[in-house]
Design an enzyme around this catalytic site. Structure first.
Site, PDB file in Angstrom:
ATOM      1  N   GLY A  21     -29.382 -52.154 -34.041  1.00  0.00           N
ATOM      2  CA  GLY A  21     -29.693 -52.297 -32.231  1.00  0.00           C
ATOM      3  C   GLY A  21     -28.296 -52.890 -31.715  1.00  0.00           C
ATOM      4  O   GLY A  21     -28.580 -54.080 -30.580  1.00  0.00           O
ATOM      5  N   SER A  22     -27.264 -52.416 -32.119  1.00  0.00           N
ATOM      6  CA  SER A  22     -25.990 -52.756 -31.127  1.00  0.00           C
ATOM      7  C   SER A  22     -25.748 -52.752 -29.868  1.00  0.00           C
ATOM      8  O   SER A  22     -25.329 -53.049 -29.278  1.00  0.00           O
ATOM      9  CB  SER A  22     -24.455 -51.904 -32.205  1.00  0.00           C
ATOM     10  OG  SER A  22     -24.219 -51.182 -31.563  1.00  0.00           O
ATOM     11  N   ALA A  81     -27.781 -54.888 -28.210  1.00  0.00           N
ATOM     12  CA  ALA A  81     -27.147 -57.079 -28.781  1.00  0.00           C
ATOM     13  C   ALA A  81     -26.089 -56.787 -27.411  1.00  0.00           C
ATOM     14  O   ALA A  81     -25.794 -58.397 -26.993  1.00  0.00           O
ATOM     15  CB  ALA A  81     -26.885 -56.747 -30.640  1.00  0.00           C
ATOM     16  N   ASP A 124     -36.400 -52.514 -28.794  1.00  0.00           N
ATOM     17  CA  ASP A 124     -34.627 -53.066 -29.385  1.00  0.00           C
ATOM     18  C   ASP A 124     -34.813 -53.664 -28.000  1.00  0.00           C
ATOM     19  O   ASP A 124     -34.538 -54.677 -28.324  1.00  0.00           O
ATOM     20  CB  ASP A 124     -33.765 -51.536 -29.335  1.00  0.00           C
ATOM     21  CG  ASP A 124     -33.922 -51.325 -30.795  1.00  0.00           C
ATOM     22  OD1 ASP A 124     -34.633 -51.251 -31.431  1.00  0.00           O
ATOM     23  OD2 ASP A 124     -32.324 -50.464 -30.414  1.00  0.00           O
TER      24      ASP A 124
END
Ligand code: PMV
Length: 330
Positions: free
Chosen positions: A110-111, A114, A155
């Site tokens: 989930g970069s 984030a 996410d």
């Protein structure tokens, strides 16, 4: 009240314990936040009239509003700034955003969500904009949608709220109470990157070719997620592990695993993991193994490193972990 000159905030990464891909088709998924790796952002005031700037410290890249982004990594942030300015919640000049993230990109952790959550939280904090976690989740979803088409929403939900969740598209998220026992996981990066939108579109293509097969798989994954949520709450880690293995089997049948993922999943099981599966879109990216204890997680992590994992994170998942990084100032 005087405005801060700068404001720093963080956001966790995430792990889908059950339900990736099936969640896109309306089935349940269970996702948990990870305090490490996480994303950090600082928003600061510059001078009135000076264009908004974004600095991606990991890449040593900067972008100034009005310019064409010089690298693909900057593009999502240019979109984020534009959509933020468009809401009228923040000025269109006179501030700067700096972002750092340890979350590997295109890896299933989930970069994108984030860094978006950390960035928005920092900018809102700087300008005293009050947004609830649910608002932030919706804002992150909008950024994700601009970039990836139609994400399921899992996410942004788990990352903005920073809490374990049983998620189903179109229904209010059900946040899971503190598990009876914290989970200990080893999370390993195969080193192969995926583009979520491409893998999701491959699955859609496969579903067009074999609708009965794929819908059957999604149905089974959704049931595993519902049972997984119960095992998570009751602290039944043995059952959780079995369910993770079953979920992995279904993801293999769906065609989203890969040689390197299968290899690391096998290595984790050989090291005594209670269960192991790929996490996120698949076809590369990360896998996660459930261990019996913190010490066992370290042993599984070592085994994964020896078997070629590019990076390994050891995670503890209770309920407070996802909250831990949101106010980080470093
Ligand atoms: O690989 P990630 O972190 O982008 O996760 C994708 C999860 C999917 O279920 C495959 C897609 C989605 O939108 O939920």
């Amino acid at each position: 009240m005087t405005r801060p000159q700068s404001f720093s905030a963080g956001a966790p990464s995430k792990l889908i314990l059950f339900g990736e891909h099936a969640v896109v088709y309306g089935h349940a998924a269970v996702a948990v936040p990870l305090a490490e790796p996480c994303a950090l952002a600082t928003a600061g005031l510059t001078q009135a009239g000076v264009p908004v700037t974004v600095a991606l410290e990991d890449f040593k890249l900067t972008w100034s509003r009005g310019e064409e982004p010089a690298a693909s990594e900057l593009r999502p942030f240019a979109r984020l700034v534009e959509s933020l300015v468009k809401t009228g919640r923040v000025p269109d000049n006179g501030w700067a955003l700096a972002v750092r993230s340890a979350v590997p990109i295109g890896c299933g952790l989930g970069s994108g969500a984030a860094v978006a959550a950390a960035s928005l939280r920092a900018v809102y904090g700087l300008f005293g904009v009050s947004r609830s976690d649910a608002d932030l989740s919706a804002d992150v979803y909008e950024v994700e949608r601009l970039l990836h088409g139609s994400p399921s929403g899992v996410d942004n939900t788990v990352i903005a709220h920073g809490r374990p969740v049983l998620f189903k598209k179109g229904s209010p998220p059900k946040f899971l109470p503190a598990p009876a026992r914290a989970l200990r996981l080893a999370v390993a990066d195969t080193g192969w990157r995926h583009k979520t939108a491409e893998v999701v579109s491959d699955v859609a293509q496969r579903r067009r070719e074999a609708p009965g097969l794929c819908d059957g798989i999604f149905e089974e994954i959704g049931s595993l997620a519902a049972e997984g949520a119960r095992a998570f709450e009751s602290g039944d880690h043995r059952r959780l592990g079995v369910l993770m293995d079953e979920n992995q089997g279904l993801l293999v049948r769906l065609g989203v695993s890969s040689g390197s993922l299968d290899h690391l999943v096998g290595a984790a099981r050989a090291a005594g993991a209670l269960g192991a599966k790929l996490c996120g879109a698949g076809k590369g990216g990360c896998m996660a193994a459930l261990a019996e204890s913190g010490e066992h997680a370290l042993r599984v992590a070592r085994a994964l490193e020896e078997e070629g994992a590019k990076r390994v994170f050891v995670a503890r998942v209770g309920v407070a972990e996802g909250m831990a990084c949101r106010e980080r100032k470093d």
